[in-house]
Scaffold this active site. Structure first.
Site, PDB file in Angstrom:
ATOM      1  N   HIS A  76      25.308  47.549 -33.809  1.00 20.78           N
ATOM      2  CA  HIS A  76      25.910  48.880 -33.697  1.00 20.78           C
ATOM      3  C   HIS A  76      25.623  49.477 -32.320  1.00 20.78           C
ATOM      4  O   HIS A  76      24.480  49.471 -31.861  1.00 20.78           O
ATOM      5  CB  HIS A  76      25.331  49.792 -34.790  1.00 20.78           C
ATOM      6  CG  HIS A  76      25.782  51.217 -34.703  1.00 20.78           C
ATOM      7  ND1 HIS A  76      24.904  52.271 -34.619  1.00 20.78           N
ATOM      8  CD2 HIS A  76      27.024  51.755 -34.699  1.00 20.78           C
ATOM      9  CE1 HIS A  76      25.575  53.402 -34.569  1.00 20.78           C
ATOM     10  NE2 HIS A  76      26.870  53.118 -34.613  1.00 20.78           N
ATOM     11  N   SER A  77      26.646  49.948 -31.649  1.00 27.29           N
ATOM     12  CA  SER A  77      26.514  50.734 -30.431  1.00 27.29           C
ATOM     13  C   SER A  77      25.726  49.985 -29.347  1.00 27.29           C
ATOM     14  O   SER A  77      26.139  48.901 -28.926  1.00 27.29           O
ATOM     15  CB  SER A  77      25.869  52.084 -30.777  1.00 27.29           C
ATOM     16  OG  SER A  77      26.028  53.003 -29.736  1.00 27.29           O
ATOM     17  N   TYR A  78      24.590  50.523 -28.904  1.00 27.93           N
ATOM     18  CA  TYR A  78      23.751  49.856 -27.896  1.00 27.93           C
ATOM     19  C   TYR A  78      23.446  48.411 -28.271  1.00 27.93           C
ATOM     20  O   TYR A  78      23.336  47.535 -27.394  1.00 27.93           O
ATOM     21  CB  TYR A  78      22.442  50.650 -27.729  1.00 27.93           C
ATOM     22  CG  TYR A  78      21.244  49.822 -27.344  1.00 27.93           C
ATOM     23  CD1 TYR A  78      21.083  49.365 -26.033  1.00 27.93           C
ATOM     24  CD2 TYR A  78      20.271  49.470 -28.291  1.00 27.93           C
ATOM     25  CE1 TYR A  78      19.984  48.585 -25.676  1.00 27.93           C
ATOM     26  CE2 TYR A  78      19.174  48.695 -27.944  1.00 27.93           C
ATOM     27  CZ  TYR A  78      19.038  48.250 -26.639  1.00 27.93           C
ATOM     28  OH  TYR A  78      17.950  47.478 -26.301  1.00 27.93           O
ATOM     29  N   HIS A 216      31.073  57.650 -35.255  1.00 27.09           N
ATOM     30  CA  HIS A 216      30.315  56.545 -34.679  1.00 27.09           C
ATOM     31  C   HIS A 216      29.266  55.955 -35.618  1.00 27.09           C
ATOM     32  O   HIS A 216      28.789  54.848 -35.372  1.00 27.09           O
ATOM     33  CB  HIS A 216      29.651  57.047 -33.389  1.00 27.09           C
ATOM     34  CG  HIS A 216      28.964  55.999 -32.587  1.00 27.09           C
ATOM     35  ND1 HIS A 216      29.613  54.887 -32.082  1.00 27.09           N
ATOM     36  CD2 HIS A 216      27.660  55.883 -32.187  1.00 27.09           C
ATOM     37  CE1 HIS A 216      28.759  54.148 -31.395  1.00 27.09           C
ATOM     38  NE2 HIS A 216      27.566  54.718 -31.450  1.00 27.09           N
TER      39      HIS A 216
END
Length: 234
Positions: A76-78, A216
């Site tokens: 997820h994300s980073y 997000h």
């Protein structure tokens, strides 16, 4: 039975997957939510020396300790950077069967977490790092969260180790792309720091793209729907 390795993004911890993990186990599969060093319940290990390589080792440790075969690795994300480097380092290709980038960064060799983010975001985050020696969590509203969900996430987020923001990762793309790759695009609202990724997956071959009309943090805002999507790769 399929194993799922769930890797959280910045400021989060394994806690953010707590609404998804039981749904995967209930469907007859295994789910392992990794807490990256220095975050979540491992915040006591926070250090300015933590690098992406530290987090890669966290992920590989779970895959190896559980002797996984045919696992789905979700970042997820980073953590898009983390799972990319972890995939490249895996000696056993059979350990995985798919990489899933959940509203995540998709790096090229030499990229950092900050690569492709809006210039004003980079300036603001680097200023915070210079002032505080860490990157404090943002308001969960930027993830499209409101009410009880926003309060729940705000209570649990912890600062991100500072060196991670501009720590470059080097990897062999051919090794990192040995498996099918999927991108889950969270569109409502769409987080600006992920724009580069959502454009790439629509212009480069080899990507499966699934859209979710949520913010997000779909593991918080839409856990049933996210679990159903993930289980489609079991």
């Amino acid at each position: 039975m399929t194993d799922f390795v769930l890797v959280h993004g910045a400021w989060h911890g394994a806690w953010c997957w707590s609404r998804v993990v039981p749904r995967i186990w209930a469907a007859g599969h295994r789910a392992f939510a990794v807490t990256l060093t220095g975050l979540g319940e491992r915040a006591h290990l926070f250090s300015p020396e933590i690098r992406v390589a530290t987090h890669v080792a966290d992920v590989l440790g779970v895959i190896e300790a559980e002797e996984m075969d045919g696992a789905v690795l979700v970042g997820h994300s980073y953590a898009g950077n983390v799972i990319t480097k972890a995939a490249e380092r895996l000696e056993r290709a059979e350990a995985l069967k798919r990489l899933v980038y959940l509203d995540a960064g998709i790096p090229d060799p030499g990229d950092t977490w900050s690569t492709g983010q809006p210039e004003e975001t980079k300036i603001a985050r680097r200023a915070l790092i210079a002032e505080k020696g860490l990157l404090p969590p943002p308001d969960p509203a930027v993830f499209g969260l409101v009410g009880g969900d926003a309060a729940w996430v705000a209570r649990r987020m912890t600062p991100q180790p500072p060196a991670l923001y501009d720590d470059p990762i080097l990897f062999d793309p051919a090794r990192a792309q040995r498996w099918p790759r999927s991108f889950i695009d969270c569109t409502t609202p769409a987080l600006a720091t992920i724009d580069r990724s959502r454009q790439r997956v629509r212009s480069e071959p080899g990507w499966e793209v699934i859209e979710m009309a949520t913010g997000h943090d779909p593991m918080v805002s839409r856990p049933d729907d996210l679990a159903a999507i993930l289980l489609g790769w079991a």
